[in-house]
Design a protein around this motif. Structure first.
Motif, PDB file in Angstrom:
ATOM      1  N   GLU A 155       4.689  -7.814  -3.464  1.00 40.52           N
ATOM      2  CA  GLU A 155       3.238  -8.359  -3.066  1.00 40.52           C
ATOM      3  C   GLU A 155       2.853  -8.277  -1.771  1.00 40.52           C
ATOM      4  OE1 GLU A 155       1.524  -9.402  -5.872  1.00 40.52           O
ATOM      5  OE2 GLU A 155       3.128  -9.157  -7.388  1.00 40.52           O
ATOM      6  N   GLY A 156       1.584  -8.454  -1.797  1.00 44.06           N
ATOM      7  CA  GLY A 156       0.906  -8.326  -0.373  1.00 44.06           C
ATOM      8  C   GLY A 156      -0.421  -7.756  -0.020  1.00 44.06           C
ATOM      9  N   GLU A 157      -0.735  -7.433   1.068  1.00 43.47           N
ATOM     10  CA  GLU A 157      -2.015  -6.844   1.514  1.00 43.47           C
ATOM     11  C   GLU A 157      -1.945  -5.150   0.983  1.00 43.47           C
ATOM     12  OE1 GLU A 157      -4.820  -8.282   2.523  1.00 43.47           O
ATOM     13  OE2 GLU A 157      -3.632 -10.175   2.284  1.00 43.47           O
ATOM     14  N   ILE A 158      -3.199  -4.560   0.847  1.00 43.36           N
ATOM     15  CA  ILE A 158      -2.978  -3.109   0.639  1.00 43.36           C
ATOM     16  C   ILE A 158      -3.871  -2.240   1.527  1.00 43.36           C
ATOM     17  CG2 ILE A 158      -2.602  -3.512  -1.994  1.00 43.36           C
ATOM     18  CD1 ILE A 158      -6.253  -2.820  -0.984  1.00 43.36           C
ATOM     19  N   GLN A 159      -4.393  -3.088   2.542  1.00 48.87           N
ATOM     20  CA  GLN A 159      -5.000  -2.441   3.712  1.00 48.87           C
ATOM     21  C   GLN A 159      -4.991  -3.226   5.053  1.00 48.87           C
ATOM     22  OE1 GLN A 159      -7.278   0.406   3.481  1.00 48.87           O
ATOM     23  NE2 GLN A 159      -7.229   0.182   5.780  1.00 48.87           N
ATOM     24  N   ALA A 160      -4.665  -2.485   6.015  1.00 45.81           N
ATOM     25  CA  ALA A 160      -4.390  -3.010   7.311  1.00 45.81           C
ATOM     26  C   ALA A 160      -5.761  -3.278   7.816  1.00 45.81           C
ATOM     27  CB  ALA A 160      -3.977  -1.733   8.309  1.00 45.81           C
ATOM     28  N   ALA A 173       0.967  -1.004  -0.026  1.00 50.69           N
ATOM     29  CA  ALA A 173      -0.057  -0.070  -0.017  1.00 50.69           C
ATOM     30  C   ALA A 173       0.704   1.248  -0.096  1.00 50.69           C
ATOM     31  CB  ALA A 173      -0.728   0.197   1.265  1.00 50.69           C
ATOM     32  N   GLU A 174       1.955   1.045   0.829  1.00 51.39           N
ATOM     33  CA  GLU A 174       2.835   2.149   0.745  1.00 51.39           C
ATOM     34  C   GLU A 174       3.477   2.689  -0.563  1.00 51.39           C
ATOM     35  OE1 GLU A 174       2.669   4.710   2.924  1.00 51.39           O
ATOM     36  OE2 GLU A 174       2.910   4.109   4.943  1.00 51.39           O
ATOM     37  N   TYR A 175       3.905   1.553  -1.048  1.00 52.62           N
ATOM     38  CA  TYR A 175       4.569   1.792  -2.540  1.00 52.62           C
ATOM     39  C   TYR A 175       3.735   2.382  -3.700  1.00 52.62           C
ATOM     40  CZ  TYR A 175       8.974  -0.270  -1.643  1.00 52.62           C
ATOM     41  OH  TYR A 175      10.372  -0.692  -1.150  1.00 52.62           O
TER      42      TYR A 175
END
Length: 366
Positions: free
Chosen positions: A281-286, A95-97
């Protein structure tokens, strides 16, 4: 026979195209020379900060789009950053990227509008067309990832609204070499033009100490040889992971402020390139509760937008809405020096001086 001149009051705006929005300047002139100038703001005031007190934090995000409406992604981030700091939220890396990529694309798009309109104010029409041509490519990219073309509303507390569509990052990667080539064309078209240089060199000069006293930020500060960029000096998000330079000017004139923004566009491309290469890769929202209740307290966060330091002062009483919210708006604060810069110069210099400050009236008035 002895000749006598009289001073005249003129209204520039609020409908004048080179005031870059509904901005009015009452100027007192002696012939062509400006002897006094009084800016008049407030024609676009919407009471955003007061409205925010009756909205949930997620509902406030679309209101930030309408401040500097040329840099909506950057405004989105400023608000969610403040909430995340008070709530101590850890944002997923992907998400930060994505945030950094869209923020730097927005910085470029904003600078394209500045370049096209500032030079148009001096009588050149072709740069305006070129700038809006290339801005369209960025708006297409931001539209694809957010679903909107100007008021993006893409950021969310804890991450972003959704992930990048398939193939989107490749489109961003392809845009980078294209834009580097076009930036060289920008310089060939304008930067070395002798008429342009005659209009902007040694105009509206101020030094770094004066810039700091006025609270200026962004290119208006760095153009006077003050090497301060919040992305470098007080890194937020993941900006400390990227290599980029902070362009500064030497003389503090309109030309230096022009060159700082031109070089900043090159640095934004450099950041975007690194971010696209590094994005995991990974999640985009906590994982957060449906209703956000921010712990009681207050915080001031700051970030570097295309105009300078956008600050958020957020006060929470532990409810789902802010108790108080204040935006430190760079366009409004940078405008403070405008009157002093005009005095002693001519009416023909006014659009060049204002264009070099680079304001958006949505952010001036809030």
């Amino acid at each position: 026979m002895e000749l006598r001149t009289e001073e005249m009051l003129l209204n520039i705006g609020p409908q004048h195209p080179s005031t870059h929005g509904v901005f009015r300047v009452v100027v007192k002139v002696d012939g062509e020379k400006i002897v006094e100038a009084t800016p008049v703001v407030g024609y676009l005031h919407r009471g955003t900060e007061k409205i925010a007190e009756s909205l949930t934090y997620t509902q406030i995000i679309p209101y930030t789009d309408r401040l500097d409406y040329l840099s909506s992604m950057l405004n989105n981030y400023a608000l969610v950053q403040a909430v995340e700091e008070l709530m101590n939220i850890e944002v997923p890396e992907r998400a930060e990227y994505l945030r950094v990529i869209v923020m730097e694309l927005s910085r470029l798009a904003s600078h394209f509008v500045w370049w096209g309109t500032a030079v148009l104010d001096l009588g050149a029409t072709t740069p305006f067309i070129f700038a809006f041509r290339d801005r369209e490519l960025i708006l297409d990219l931001l539209n694809e990832i957010s679903g909107a073309r100007m008021t993006f509303n893409y950021m969310r507390v804890g991450g972003v609204k959704w992930d990048a569509p398939e193939g989107w990052l490749e489109k961003v990667r392809d845009f980078i070499p294209y834009m580097r080539k076009k930036l060289k064309e920008y310089h060939q078209l304008v930067t070395g033009n002798e008429i342009f240089l005659a209009r902007v060199k040694n105009l509206a000069v101020y030094d770094g100490e004066t810039a700091i006293k006025y609270g200026l930020s962004g290119p208006n500060l760095r153009g006077s040889n003050v090497k301060f960029d919040i992305r470098k000096n007080q890194p937020y998000s993941i900006y400390d992971r990227f290599e980029f330079e902070i362009p500064v000017g030497e003389n503090g004139d309109v030309f230096d402020r022009y060159m700082v923004r031109m070089k900043e566009m090159e640095q934004s491309l450099k950041i975007i390139e690194q971010a696209v290469d590094q994005i995991p890769e990974g999640e985009i929202q906590a994982k957060l509760p449906r209703v956000l209740r921010v712990p009681e307290g207050e915080v001031y966060t700051r970030m570097e937008t295309s105009k300078g330091e956008l600050g958020i002062h957020l006060v929470s009483k532990g409810k789902d809405k802010p108790y108080r919210l204040h935006f430190r708006r760079p366009s409004f604060i940078n405008l403070q020096i405008f009157s002093d810069l005009l005095v002693g110069n001519t009416m023909a210099d006014l659009p060049a001086i204002l264009g070099a400050i680079d304001i958006v009236l949505g952010e001036v008035d809030a």
